[in-house]
Design a protein around this motif. Structure first.
Motif, PDB file in Angstrom:
ATOM      1  N   ILE A 372      46.255  47.878  38.879  1.00  0.00           N
ATOM      2  CA  ILE A 372      45.409  46.996  38.073  1.00  0.00           C
ATOM      3  C   ILE A 372      44.987  45.742  38.840  1.00  0.00           C
ATOM      4  CG2 ILE A 372      45.293  45.632  35.949  1.00  0.00           C
ATOM      5  CD1 ILE A 372      47.163  47.679  34.655  1.00  0.00           C
ATOM      6  N   PRO A 373      45.902  45.022  39.524  1.00  0.00           N
ATOM      7  CA  PRO A 373      45.446  43.844  40.284  1.00  0.00           C
ATOM      8  C   PRO A 373      44.419  44.184  41.362  1.00  0.00           C
ATOM      9  CG  PRO A 373      47.833  43.823  40.057  1.00  0.00           C
ATOM     10  CD  PRO A 373      47.361  45.163  39.576  1.00  0.00           C
ATOM     11  N   LEU A 374      44.571  45.344  42.018  1.00  0.00           N
ATOM     12  CA  LEU A 374      43.604  45.742  43.042  1.00  0.00           C
ATOM     13  C   LEU A 374      42.245  46.023  42.421  1.00  0.00           C
ATOM     14  CD1 LEU A 374      45.848  48.104  45.216  1.00  0.00           C
ATOM     15  CD2 LEU A 374      45.305  45.696  45.600  1.00  0.00           C
ATOM     16  N   VAL A 375      42.258  46.654  41.238  1.00  0.00           N
ATOM     17  CA  VAL A 375      41.002  46.916  40.527  1.00  0.00           C
ATOM     18  C   VAL A 375      40.348  45.603  40.114  1.00  0.00           C
ATOM     19  CG1 VAL A 375      39.999  47.911  38.440  1.00  0.00           C
ATOM     20  CG2 VAL A 375      41.728  49.190  39.725  1.00  0.00           C
ATOM     21  N   VAL A 376      41.158  44.660  39.675  1.00  0.00           N
ATOM     22  CA  VAL A 376      40.638  43.353  39.265  1.00  0.00           C
ATOM     23  C   VAL A 376      39.922  42.676  40.429  1.00  0.00           C
ATOM     24  CG1 VAL A 376      41.303  41.004  38.588  1.00  0.00           C
ATOM     25  CG2 VAL A 376      42.285  42.978  37.407  1.00  0.00           C
ATOM     26  N   ILE A 377      40.520  42.729  41.620  1.00  0.00           N
ATOM     27  CA  ILE A 377      39.885  42.122  42.797  1.00  0.00           C
ATOM     28  C   ILE A 377      38.525  42.750  43.069  1.00  0.00           C
ATOM     29  CG2 ILE A 377      39.995  42.089  45.325  1.00  0.00           C
ATOM     30  CD1 ILE A 377      42.820  41.308  45.207  1.00  0.00           C
ATOM     31  N   VAL A 378      38.498  44.078  43.099  1.00  0.00           N
ATOM     32  CA  VAL A 378      37.245  44.778  43.413  1.00  0.00           C
ATOM     33  C   VAL A 378      36.181  44.471  42.366  1.00  0.00           C
ATOM     34  CG1 VAL A 378      36.171  47.031  43.679  1.00  0.00           C
ATOM     35  CG2 VAL A 378      38.432  46.617  44.660  1.00  0.00           C
ATOM     36  N   SER A 386      33.719  34.342  42.930  1.00  0.00           N
ATOM     37  CA  SER A 386      34.126  33.838  44.243  1.00  0.00           C
ATOM     38  C   SER A 386      35.451  34.475  44.645  1.00  0.00           C
ATOM     39  CB  SER A 386      34.287  32.319  44.190  1.00  0.00           C
ATOM     40  OG  SER A 386      35.429  31.969  43.422  1.00  0.00           O
ATOM     41  N   PRO A 387      35.692  34.626  45.957  1.00  0.00           N
ATOM     42  CA  PRO A 387      36.979  35.168  46.401  1.00  0.00           C
ATOM     43  C   PRO A 387      38.167  34.350  45.907  1.00  0.00           C
ATOM     44  CG  PRO A 387      35.405  35.203  48.198  1.00  0.00           C
ATOM     45  CD  PRO A 387      34.751  34.447  47.082  1.00  0.00           C
ATOM     46  N   LYS A 389      38.443  32.716  43.035  1.00  0.00           N
ATOM     47  CA  LYS A 389      38.721  33.073  41.647  1.00  0.00           C
ATOM     48  C   LYS A 389      39.313  34.478  41.559  1.00  0.00           C
ATOM     49  CE  LYS A 389      35.902  31.659  38.490  1.00  0.00           C
ATOM     50  NZ  LYS A 389      34.707  31.475  37.618  1.00  0.00           N
ATOM     51  N   ALA A 390      38.800  35.399  42.390  1.00  0.00           N
ATOM     52  CA  ALA A 390      39.338  36.764  42.383  1.00  0.00           C
ATOM     53  C   ALA A 390      40.805  36.766  42.804  1.00  0.00           C
ATOM     54  CB  ALA A 390      38.514  37.653  43.316  1.00  0.00           C
ATOM     55  N   GLY A 391      41.131  35.996  43.835  1.00  0.00           N
ATOM     56  CA  GLY A 391      42.516  35.915  44.281  1.00  0.00           C
ATOM     57  C   GLY A 391      43.417  35.291  43.237  1.00  0.00           C
ATOM     58  N   LEU A 392      42.945  34.207  42.608  1.00  0.00           N
ATOM     59  CA  LEU A 392      43.735  33.516  41.588  1.00  0.00           C
ATOM     60  C   LEU A 392      44.018  34.423  40.395  1.00  0.00           C
ATOM     61  CD1 LEU A 392      44.966  30.866  40.471  1.00  0.00           C
ATOM     62  CD2 LEU A 392      42.699  30.358  39.512  1.00  0.00           C
ATOM     63  N   TYR A 393      42.980  35.068  39.883  1.00  0.00           N
ATOM     64  CA  TYR A 393      43.155  35.933  38.718  1.00  0.00           C
ATOM     65  C   TYR A 393      44.036  37.133  39.045  1.00  0.00           C
ATOM     66  CZ  TYR A 393      39.660  33.409  35.952  1.00  0.00           C
ATOM     67  OH  TYR A 393      38.990  32.448  35.242  1.00  0.00           O
ATOM     68  N   SER A 394      43.923  37.635  40.273  1.00  0.00           N
ATOM     69  CA  SER A 394      44.729  38.791  40.656  1.00  0.00           C
ATOM     70  C   SER A 394      46.216  38.436  40.706  1.00  0.00           C
ATOM     71  CB  SER A 394      44.276  39.330  42.010  1.00  0.00           C
ATOM     72  OG  SER A 394      42.943  39.798  41.931  1.00  0.00           O
ATOM     73  N   ILE A 395      46.515  37.221  41.127  1.00  0.00           N
ATOM     74  CA  ILE A 395      47.908  36.770  41.105  1.00  0.00           C
ATOM     75  C   ILE A 395      48.418  36.726  39.669  1.00  0.00           C
ATOM     76  CG2 ILE A 395      49.421  34.782  41.516  1.00  0.00           C
ATOM     77  CD1 ILE A 395      47.680  34.162  43.990  1.00  0.00           C
ATOM     78  N   GLY A 396      47.592  36.163  38.775  1.00  0.00           N
ATOM     79  CA  GLY A 396      47.977  36.122  37.363  1.00  0.00           C
ATOM     80  C   GLY A 396      48.167  37.505  36.775  1.00  0.00           C
ATOM     81  N   VAL A 397      47.258  38.426  37.121  1.00  0.00           N
ATOM     82  CA  VAL A 397      47.361  39.793  36.605  1.00  0.00           C
ATOM     83  C   VAL A 397      48.610  40.480  37.159  1.00  0.00           C
ATOM     84  CG1 VAL A 397      46.284  42.082  36.650  1.00  0.00           C
ATOM     85  CG2 VAL A 397      44.889  40.058  36.199  1.00  0.00           C
ATOM     86  N   THR A 398      48.944  40.221  38.418  1.00  0.00           N
ATOM     87  CA  THR A 398      50.152  40.808  39.010  1.00  0.00           C
ATOM     88  C   THR A 398      51.395  40.376  38.237  1.00  0.00           C
ATOM     89  OG1 THR A 398      49.150  40.828  41.214  1.00  0.00           O
ATOM     90  CG2 THR A 398      51.547  40.979  41.102  1.00  0.00           C
ATOM     91  N   ILE A 399      51.469  39.096  37.899  1.00  0.00           N
ATOM     92  CA  ILE A 399      52.617  38.605  37.128  1.00  0.00           C
ATOM     93  C   ILE A 399      52.682  39.289  35.772  1.00  0.00           C
ATOM     94  CG2 ILE A 399      53.625  36.566  36.024  1.00  0.00           C
ATOM     95  CD1 ILE A 399      52.390  34.900  38.290  1.00  0.00           C
ATOM     96  N   LEU A 400      51.525  39.483  35.136  1.00  0.00           N
ATOM     97  CA  LEU A 400      51.491  40.102  33.803  1.00  0.00           C
ATOM     98  C   LEU A 400      51.872  41.580  33.847  1.00  0.00           C
ATOM     99  CD1 LEU A 400      48.244  38.481  32.304  1.00  0.00           C
ATOM    100  CD2 LEU A 400      50.625  37.951  31.736  1.00  0.00           C
ATOM    101  N   VAL A 401      51.291  42.331  34.790  1.00  0.00           N
ATOM    102  CA  VAL A 401      51.572  43.773  34.814  1.00  0.00           C
ATOM    103  C   VAL A 401      52.992  44.052  35.284  1.00  0.00           C
ATOM    104  CG1 VAL A 401      49.137  44.341  35.186  1.00  0.00           C
ATOM    105  CG2 VAL A 401      50.652  44.103  37.165  1.00  0.00           C
TER     106      VAL A 401
END
Length: 654
Positions: A372-378, A386-387, A389-401
């Motif tokens: 899921i975090p990898l899909v979020v980045i793509v 922006s990269p 924002k993509a990196g920030l949100y992916s970190i948040g998604v990683t913590i959640l999943v």
């Protein structure tokens, strides 16, 4: 000492620098007690600073970049020993505490006075004695940090550039430049955004740090082991399964880590013994792992650090770079996969036994959420985010999943650990980008970049193919012992302008240099990734490096092809792109057949030569060359399939 002993010593030296997690070992102190806690707090504060700026917006350029570098320098002098031979201290010696304080003090000056520095009239308003002193001390601290983290190669290049900047006016001929005072040079390097605080450090202080931090959150959550297990479950049963497992696992983990050597020792500790167990020779197993891990730097979506800098130099969205890199990366791994498969066929190897393999369904149950975090980045990058924002949100998604499973849930201590490891992992990139600012600044100040480009064109007679060869050699030489990001940055003002002047598109020119900078990790005589893998496999390093070059052969060919036909970079009309990609894949398979010397049976040297010629024609963009190449490959396919020949080469001599 024999040549073999020398290369063995090099391999042992490289592998000794990394522990089982892919982290530097012999350069580092093993801090304990209060010192270890203090450094962990500084590292976590660095990560929190970057998360804050990603969420609320970055500061003014000088402020953001100088704060980023202040953290990196403080951590460098705390963690990295002054030499590898130094005793492994459990505490920080007094002189490194002094260096840490000086680093924080000097670069805090830039933080506190960023607005004044940005608004001043450079070269016109004279620097004060304090500003000159801070510039000199800041430079010396950065050079010493570069020596500890990157090594002597980059330091030597920096000193050559500084000497040229100070005394280059004494040279006669085209390489001479106007005389610059010491104050002018310090002003240019430390009080503008064209020196130390130039684009590479800016990218490191924003995009790159967040993606490194994202990788550490994945690592701490257990995603790395999940991807390895999934690769084993999916590929282990096939002919030469462990080698194919290495290809899949290393391509996934390598694109996140961005370090060919660290990725080699991380996944290689698992995959190399498996490959040897199923029948691959040590040098071949090590080469497969080294090539697989190196390819992670050119595999989208993350591609390590350099791709963000390419995007910044070209002024295009990062996703454009990732899209352009997709087909060359696929061709790279396609060639490696089929060479591994042909080698397994020659040796009569089989996959792992069923009872040795985990079930795909069981592995997916434990870690499906890590996709899921990898899909979020793509998705975010593709949608124009922006990269950062993509990196920030992916970190948040990683913590959640990760919270979906008890075994992967990130507790406060694990989050603290990820923040700590993320800052430490970013040190090398931060120091490399900042140190490259010396080179970028001097080249820009003296105008040597344009002169060097003119020199390349003159030496090549303005013939593009010769210029490309010169550029390739320069990339590989400059990349010896340097991180890919530093090897690439150094060449941006030197060789890329020559390619562009000869009609190569900026995208193709940057990608060409980037590819060969990355390939220096597997190219002898200083093939760091191959040497590290050789240390794990117990093989001869130079033989491993040469085998790695053969396995990575596609990466030495494809860049030439996308310079002459950008359809491989997915630029052009859709029908042309589809045809170019399809024929290139067939051609790359042909290159694998030729390199391995096996199709349905052993191939004699003349058969391999014909296969290679046909394959090159297929990869080369052009309808006529595709027809001729396909006819040659088809004829060889039929020839080997239906006209068997007596041969004694069914077993390998190497």
């Amino acid at each position: 000492m024999s040549k073999h002993d020398v290369t063995e010593a090099k391999a042992s030296k490289v592998i000794a620098e990394y522990d089982e997690d892919g982290n530097l070992n012999s350069k580092l102190r093993l801090l304990k007690g209060a010192a270890a806690k203090i450094i962990s707090v500084i590292a976590v504060l660095m990560s929190l600073f970057h998360l804050y700026t990603a969420f609320f917006g970055v500061f003014e350029s000088i402020l953001q970049r100088s704060a980023h570098l202040a953290f990196a320098l403080a951590l460098t002098f705390a963690i990295y020993k002054p030499s590898r031979k130094a005793v492994k201290n459990e505490s920080i010696p007094w002189y490194d505490w002094l260096f840490m304080v000086l680093s924080i003090a000097c670069y805090s000056y830039y933080v506190m006075n960023s607005q004044v520095i940005s608004s001043r009239m450079s070269y016109i308003e004279p620097l004060t004695a304090l500003e000159i002193a801070i510039g000199i001390i800041s430079g010396l601290l950065l050079i010493e940090a570069t020596r500890r983290v990157i090594g002597n190669t980059l330091v030597i290049i920096i000193f050559i550039c500084i000497v040229y900047g100070v005394w280059g006016h004494l040279i006669t001929g085209s390489l001479s430049h106007r005389e610059f005072t010491m104050m002018w040079i310090i002003d240019h390097l430390f009080y503008t955004v064209t020196g130390i605080f130039s684009t590479p450090l800016g990218v490191s202080a924003t995009f790159i740090f967040l993606f490194i931090l994202f990788g550490k959150f994945l690592e701490v959550s257990g995603a790395g082991q999940f991807f390895i297990d999934l690769s084993v479950a999916g590929m282990g049963k096939y002919r030469g399964g462990p080698a194919k497992t290495a290809i899949v696992a290393s391509s996934i983990l390598g694109t996140i880590s961005g370090s060919a050597v660290a990725n080699t020792v991380t996944t290689g500790a698992f995959t190399i013994p498996l490959m040897k167990k199923t029948g691959y020779k040590s040098h071949f197993a090590a080469a497969v792992e080294a090539v697989s891990s190196t390819g992670g730097q050119i595999m989208p979506p993350i591609m390590g650090a350099s791709a963000f800098i390419i995007a910044s130099y070209l002024g295009v969205p990062y996703m454009d770079i990732a899209i352009a890199a997709l087909i060359p990366a696929v061709l790279y791994y396609c060639c490696l996969y089929f060479q591994v498969d042909m080698r397994a066929r020659r040796l009569g190897l089989v996959g792992l036994k069923k009872e040795e393999l985990p079930k795909v369904s069981s592995v997916l149950k434990t870690g499906f959420m890590f996709f899921i975090p990898l899909v979020v980045i793509v998705v975010m990058l593709a949608s124009g985010s922006s990269p950062m924002k993509a990196g920030l949100y992916s970190i948040g998604v990683t913590i959640l999943v990760a919270a979906l499973k008890g075994a992967t849930r990130l507790s406060f201590s694990k989050i603290f650990k990820a923040l700590d490891l993320g800052a430490r992992a970013a040190i090398e990139t931060a120091i490399a980008c900042a140190a490259s600012g010396f080179i970028i600044g001097i080249i820009g100040l003296t105008g040597i970049g344009l002169k060097f480009s003119s020199l390349i064109i003159d030496l090549s007679g303005g013939i593009l193919i010769i210029t490309l060869v010169f550029t390739m050699i320069t990339s590989i030489i400059l990349g010896m012992g340097l991180p890919t990001v530093a090897a690439y940055i150094v060449q941006v003002p030197l060789t890329i302008p020559a390619l562009i002047e000869l009609g190569v598109s900026p995208l193709a020119a940057h990608m060409f240099v980037f590819y060969f900078a990355a390939l220096s990790a597997i190219t002898p005589p200083v093939a760091l990734a191959a040497f590290a893998a050789a240390g794990l496999a117990g093989s001869e390093p130079m033989k491993t490096g040469l085998t790695a070059v053969k396995l990575g052969l596609a990466a030495f060919i494809v860049p030439y092809m996308f310079v002459y036909g950008e359809t491989l970079l997915l630029v052009g009309d859709v029908p042309d792109i589809i045809l170019s990609v399809a024929t290139s894949i067939i051609g790359i398979i042909g290159i694998a057949w030729a390199a391995e010397g096996w199709l349905f049976r052993h191939s004699y040297w003349y058969e391999r030569a014909v296969l290679f010629i046909g394959a090159l024609l297929m990869v080369n963009p052009g309808f006529l060359s595709d027809i001729i190449g396909f006819a040659i490959l088809a004829a060889m396919f039929v020839y080997q399939k239906f006209i068997p020949r007596n041969t004694v080469a069914n077993t390998l001599s190497n």
